[in-house]
Write a protein that holds these residues in place. Structure first.
Motif, PDB file in Angstrom:
ATOM      1  N   TYR A 120       4.577   1.522   9.605  1.00 17.22           N
ATOM      2  CA  TYR A 120       5.160   1.343   8.275  1.00 17.22           C
ATOM      3  C   TYR A 120       5.176   2.688   7.580  1.00 17.22           C
ATOM      4  CZ  TYR A 120       5.714  -0.414   3.464  1.00 17.22           C
ATOM      5  OH  TYR A 120       6.143  -0.662   2.185  1.00 17.22           O
ATOM      6  N   CYS A 163       6.445   4.536   3.952  1.00 18.58           N
ATOM      7  CA  CYS A 163       6.954   4.322   2.601  1.00 18.58           C
ATOM      8  C   CYS A 163       6.573   5.488   1.705  1.00 18.58           C
ATOM      9  CB  CYS A 163       6.451   2.998   2.019  1.00 18.58           C
ATOM     10  SG  CYS A 163       4.722   2.996   1.559  1.00 18.58           S
ATOM     11  N   GLU A 217      11.241   2.671   2.268  1.00 20.10           N
ATOM     12  CA  GLU A 217      10.279   2.088   3.196  1.00 20.10           C
ATOM     13  C   GLU A 217      11.004   1.677   4.469  1.00 20.10           C
ATOM     14  OE1 GLU A 217       8.515  -1.663   2.284  1.00 20.10           O
ATOM     15  OE2 GLU A 217      10.416  -2.704   2.569  1.00 20.10           O
ATOM     16  N   TRP A 274       9.854  -0.619   8.235  1.00 20.09           N
ATOM     17  CA  TRP A 274       8.924  -1.197   9.210  1.00 20.09           C
ATOM     18  C   TRP A 274       9.514  -1.000  10.595  1.00 20.09           C
ATOM     19  CZ3 TRP A 274       4.212  -3.400   8.085  1.00 20.09           C
ATOM     20  CH2 TRP A 274       3.958  -3.722   6.741  1.00 20.09           C
TER      21      TRP A 274
END
Length: 220
Positions: free
Chosen positions: A88, A90, A96, A98
């Protein structure tokens, strides 16, 4: 006397020899002598092997890496478990991504995410080093192994919209995260109480869970 001797000699020469197989009945009788009598029970035949369901291989302990990308523009966490990994990235504001993928036995990491996002890295000497490419930007990183959980997510729903929050917990305890509504980032994630996993988002109490390489990522 001579006649008697002659007759005995003739009988000895004319008596036919027994064939070789003549001994078989006696041997057979000897073998059959061990057969059970009517009062005896035959030996129990071995029971067939019972079929069992294979047991799943135990899952290893997750190994997490976390830190800031070069230049400090974003925080990044990678969790590796067995041959899988989740990451992840961000900036705590609006950006951001994933990613999930494979962790090779040679230390390699090959993860992909939405819209062509990709992470390529190598693990060695307690670090994971490589690059993340997403949204026309490439970040480089060298993350130390944390020894603690570095990656969390929480999901819920408010006002008919899906809520999702993600956090990177850095080795110094600081956190960077973003909350999305129906897949669109709208602001920094509130500080997570890692001890209880609880967090309030839009007035809703959400329960955050640790994310590992084997975790299924929540849909946006």
């Amino acid at each position: 006397m001579a006649v008697a001797v002659f007759l005995v000699a003739m009988n000895a020469r004319t008596e036919p020899a027994l064939p070789v197989d003549a001994a078989a009945p006696a041997a057979s009788a000897s073998i059959n002598s061990n057969a059970p009598t009517p009062s005896e029970k035959p030996p129990a035949s071995p029971s067939p092997l019972s079929s069992t369901t294979p047991t799943a291989a135990p899952v290893s302990t997750p190994v997490d890496y976390a830190g800031r990308t070069r230049g400090g523009g974003a925080a990044l966490a990678v969790s590796v478990q067995d041959n899988k990994a989740v990451a992840y990235l961000c900036d705590g504001k609006r950006t951001e991504v994933w990613l999930s993928g494979t962790a090779g036995s040679d230390g390699s990491l090959n993860l992909t995410g939405p819209d062509g996002a990709r992470l390529i890295a190598q693990r060695a000497n307690g670090h994971a080093s490589g690059t993340v490419h997403s949204a026309r930007t490439t970040w480089t990183f060298d993350l130390p192994r944390t020894g603690t959980t570095a990656l969390y997510q929480a999901t819920g729903q408010a006002a008919g919209k899906r809520l999702r929050a993600g956090w990177v917990v850095l080795p110094d305890g600081s956190q960077t995260g973003i909350v999305t509504r129906s897949g669109k980032p709208f602001g920094p994630a509130p500080r997570l109480n890692a001890a209880t996993g609880s967090v309030v988002v839009d007035g809703i109490i959400l329960r955050a869970t640790a994310v590992t390489g084997q975790s299924s990522l929540a849909a946006h």
